[in-house]
Write a protein that holds these residues in place. Structure first.
Motif, PDB file in Angstrom:
ATOM      1  N   THR A 237       0.837  -1.204   0.000  1.00 26.30           N
ATOM      2  CA  THR A 237       0.000   0.000   0.000  1.00 26.30           C
ATOM      3  C   THR A 237       0.864   1.243   0.000  1.00 26.30           C
ATOM      4  N   VAL A 238       0.535   2.158  -0.892  1.00 23.56           N
ATOM      5  CA  VAL A 238       1.147   3.491  -0.930  1.00 23.56           C
ATOM      6  C   VAL A 238       0.044   4.487  -0.590  1.00 23.56           C
ATOM      7  N   THR A 239       0.306   5.361   0.362  1.00 23.66           N
ATOM      8  CA  THR A 239      -0.729   6.278   0.847  1.00 23.66           C
ATOM      9  C   THR A 239      -0.347   7.722   0.554  1.00 23.66           C
ATOM     10  N   VAL A 240      -1.321   8.450   0.019  1.00 25.25           N
ATOM     11  CA  VAL A 240      -1.158   9.885  -0.221  1.00 25.25           C
ATOM     12  C   VAL A 240      -1.909  10.640   0.871  1.00 25.25           C
ATOM     13  N   TYR A 241      -1.206  11.565   1.515  1.00 24.57           N
ATOM     14  CA  TYR A 241      -1.792  12.390   2.583  1.00 24.57           C
ATOM     15  C   TYR A 241      -1.547  13.840   2.179  1.00 24.57           C
ATOM     16  N   THR A 242      -2.610  14.523   1.737  1.00 23.18           N
ATOM     17  CA  THR A 242      -2.421  15.849   1.158  1.00 23.18           C
ATOM     18  C   THR A 242      -3.635  16.746   1.365  1.00 23.18           C
ATOM     19  N   ALA A 243      -3.372  18.046   1.296  1.00 25.12           N
ATOM     20  CA  ALA A 243      -4.456  19.034   1.330  1.00 25.12           C
ATOM     21  C   ALA A 243      -4.971  19.347  -0.071  1.00 25.12           C
ATOM     22  N   ASP A 244      -4.311  18.812  -1.090  1.00 27.64           N
ATOM     23  CA  ASP A 244      -4.708  19.075  -2.481  1.00 27.64           C
ATOM     24  C   ASP A 244      -5.777  18.057  -2.885  1.00 27.64           C
ATOM     25  N   VAL A 245      -6.985  18.308  -2.439  1.00 28.48           N
ATOM     26  CA  VAL A 245      -8.088  17.373  -2.686  1.00 28.48           C
ATOM     27  C   VAL A 245      -8.401  17.275  -4.175  1.00 28.48           C
ATOM     28  N   ALA A 246      -8.356  18.379  -4.868  1.00 25.16           N
ATOM     29  CA  ALA A 246      -8.674  18.371  -6.302  1.00 25.16           C
ATOM     30  C   ALA A 246      -7.693  17.487  -7.077  1.00 25.16           C
ATOM     31  N   ARG A 247      -6.417  17.524  -6.704  1.00 27.79           N
ATOM     32  CA  ARG A 247      -5.422  16.699  -7.397  1.00 27.79           C
ATOM     33  C   ARG A 247      -5.666  15.209  -7.132  1.00 27.79           C
ATOM     34  N   VAL A 248      -6.057  14.889  -5.919  1.00 31.02           N
ATOM     35  CA  VAL A 248      -6.372  13.490  -5.598  1.00 31.02           C
ATOM     36  C   VAL A 248      -7.516  13.000  -6.469  1.00 31.02           C
ATOM     37  N   ARG A 249      -8.582  13.781  -6.559  1.00 34.31           N
ATOM     38  CA  ARG A 249      -9.746  13.361  -7.328  1.00 34.31           C
ATOM     39  C   ARG A 249      -9.397  13.207  -8.807  1.00 34.31           C
ATOM     40  N   ALA A 250      -8.556  14.095  -9.323  1.00 35.39           N
ATOM     41  CA  ALA A 250      -8.163  14.005 -10.729  1.00 35.39           C
ATOM     42  C   ALA A 250      -7.275  12.791 -10.982  1.00 35.39           C
ATOM     43  N   THR A 251      -6.362  12.506 -10.060  1.00 37.08           N
ATOM     44  CA  THR A 251      -5.429  11.393 -10.237  1.00 37.08           C
ATOM     45  C   THR A 251      -6.122  10.052 -10.077  1.00 37.08           C
ATOM     46  N   MET A 252      -7.144   9.996  -9.236  1.00 41.92           N
ATOM     47  CA  MET A 252      -7.888   8.739  -9.077  1.00 41.92           C
ATOM     48  C   MET A 252      -8.467   8.268 -10.406  1.00 41.92           C
ATOM     49  N   ASN A 253      -8.825   9.211 -11.251  1.00 37.80           N
ATOM     50  CA  ASN A 253      -9.394   8.856 -12.551  1.00 37.80           C
ATOM     51  C   ASN A 253      -8.345   8.365 -13.546  1.00 37.80           C
ATOM     52  N   ARG A 254      -7.069   8.451 -13.163  1.00 41.80           N
ATOM     53  CA  ARG A 254      -5.989   8.042 -14.066  1.00 41.80           C
ATOM     54  C   ARG A 254      -5.371   6.700 -13.686  1.00 41.80           C
ATOM     55  N   LEU A 255      -5.916   6.020 -12.691  1.00 40.68           N
ATOM     56  CA  LEU A 255      -5.304   4.775 -12.231  1.00 40.68           C
ATOM     57  C   LEU A 255      -5.329   3.685 -13.298  1.00 40.68           C
ATOM     58  N   GLY A 256      -6.194   3.832 -14.289  1.00 37.03           N
ATOM     59  CA  GLY A 256      -6.223   2.864 -15.383  1.00 37.03           C
ATOM     60  C   GLY A 256      -4.899   2.805 -16.129  1.00 37.03           C
ATOM     61  N   GLU A 257      -4.132   3.901 -16.094  1.00 34.95           N
ATOM     62  CA  GLU A 257      -2.819   3.904 -16.745  1.00 34.95           C
ATOM     63  C   GLU A 257      -1.895   2.873 -16.109  1.00 34.95           C
ATOM     64  N   LEU A 258      -1.984   2.725 -14.785  1.00 32.98           N
ATOM     65  CA  LEU A 258      -1.161   1.731 -14.104  1.00 32.98           C
ATOM     66  C   LEU A 258      -1.628   0.321 -14.436  1.00 32.98           C
ATOM     67  N   GLY A 259      -2.925   0.149 -14.613  1.00 36.15           N
ATOM     68  CA  GLY A 259      -3.444  -1.158 -14.987  1.00 36.15           C
ATOM     69  C   GLY A 259      -2.887  -1.623 -16.319  1.00 36.15           C
ATOM     70  N   ARG A 260      -2.725  -0.703 -17.234  1.00 36.69           N
ATOM     71  CA  ARG A 260      -2.171  -1.068 -18.533  1.00 36.69           C
ATOM     72  C   ARG A 260      -0.699  -1.438 -18.433  1.00 36.69           C
ATOM     73  N   GLU A 261      -0.043  -1.057 -17.325  1.00 37.73           N
ATOM     74  CA  GLU A 261       1.355  -1.424 -17.106  1.00 37.73           C
ATOM     75  C   GLU A 261       1.480  -2.710 -16.278  1.00 37.73           C
ATOM     76  N   GLY A 262       0.343  -3.317 -15.937  1.00 36.78           N
ATOM     77  CA  GLY A 262       0.384  -4.566 -15.209  1.00 36.78           C
ATOM     78  C   GLY A 262       0.267  -4.422 -13.708  1.00 36.78           C
ATOM     79  N   ILE A 263      -0.085  -3.239 -13.237  1.00 38.06           N
ATOM     80  CA  ILE A 263      -0.266  -3.029 -11.798  1.00 38.06           C
ATOM     81  C   ILE A 263      -1.759  -2.990 -11.526  1.00 38.06           C
ATOM     82  N   ALA A 264      -2.256  -4.069 -10.913  1.00 31.23           N
ATOM     83  CA  ALA A 264      -3.697  -4.183 -10.651  1.00 31.23           C
ATOM     84  C   ALA A 264      -4.023  -3.521  -9.319  1.00 31.23           C
ATOM     85  N   ILE A 265      -4.527  -2.290  -9.389  1.00 27.23           N
ATOM     86  CA  ILE A 265      -4.875  -1.535  -8.183  1.00 27.23           C
ATOM     87  C   ILE A 265      -6.185  -2.070  -7.634  1.00 27.23           C
ATOM     88  N   GLY A 266      -6.195  -2.388  -6.344  1.00 26.27           N
ATOM     89  CA  GLY A 266      -7.415  -2.900  -5.731  1.00 26.27           C
ATOM     90  C   GLY A 266      -7.563  -2.399  -4.318  1.00 26.27           C
TER      91      GLY A 266
END
Length: 245
Positions: A134-163
């Motif tokens: 587990t890698v944890t992000v702890y930040t006050a930049d809520v907007a960046r978190v929400r935007a990056t969550m939508n990009r996790l599919g990029e890691l899936g295409r690299e073989g990293i199954a986020i669950g």
């Protein structure tokens, strides 16, 4: 028997009558004052209890985002190397997304040997070892978190199954309560007074002073299940007022 002609007796009779009259007047006055005091007490006992509500919708200002993935292998050494490589790639991905190094934390991987379990292993799985990191992000930049969550599919295409990490979810928090508390308490009290004033007018009375007041606990909840990054802050104040005619 002849009435007494003693002048002292004659002088004492009017004095006794006057004393009796004064006592009677005193008793009447005391009774009147007692009645007035009781009436005043009853008037003071007339009260109305009302509640005042204050609500705010505020954006979350802190995000805690745990990102986990699982791996399986029959070689425990190879499993650890795979987890380390993918964890490094995940951290790199987050930095490229704009998160600062101090906002990213990694936990040690958790590895399970299925054959070492006392209650037996999962015979349906072809792999002896399973691991999770587990890698944890702890930040006050809520907007960046929400935007990056939508990009996790990029890691899936690299073989990293986020669950999900056994129920661990992203938390959106609001920590600015102290800044809005005074204004919300004032609004709740004002709303309570408006309700009490209307009640007094409808009943032909006048609103008096506060007899008792209590402030409820502040609550912070998600606005709804679809928008956990927007919070609803709520407080209810209870105020009891005297009523006068």
């Amino acid at each position: 028997m002849q009435p007494s002609s003693d002048p002292r007796v004659i002088r004492q009779a009017p004095a006794a009558a006057i004393l009796g009259l004064l006592v009677a007047i005193g008793l009447i006055g005391a009774a009147w004052l007692g009645g007035q005091s009781l009436l005043a007490f009853k008037q003071l006992d007339r009260t109305v209890e009302v509640k005042g509500l204050s609500e705010r919708e505020v954006p979350a200002n802190l995000a805690i985002w745990p990102i986990s993935f699982a791996e399986a292998d029959n070689d425990v050494g190879n499993l650890y190397r795979t987890i380390e490589r993918k964890s490094t790639r995940l951290v790199e991905f987050l930095k490229q997304a704009g998160f600062k190094p101090e906002e990213i934390g990694s936990s040690a991987p958790s590895v399970v040997d299925k054959q070492a379990r006392e209650y037996g292993g999962d015979e349906r799985s072809p792999f002896r070892y399973t691991g999770r990191a587990t890698v944890t992000v702890y930040t006050a930049d809520v907007a960046r978190v929400r935007a990056t969550m939508n990009r996790l599919g990029e890691l899936g295409r690299e073989g990293i199954a986020i669950g999900g990490d056994h129920g661990a979810q992203t938390q959106f928090l609001f920590t600015g309560l102290n800044a809005i508390k005074p204004e919300m308490i004032e609004e709740a009290t004002r709303n309570a007074r408006e309700s009490a004033t209307k009640f007094a007018n409808d009943s032909g009375s006048h609103l008096g002073k506060i007899r008792r007041a209590s402030q409820g606990q502040f609550s912070i909840d998600d606005r709804d299940a679809s928008t956990p990054h927007i919070k609803k802050v709520r407080v209810v104040s209870t105020v009891e007022y005297y009523l006068a005619d």
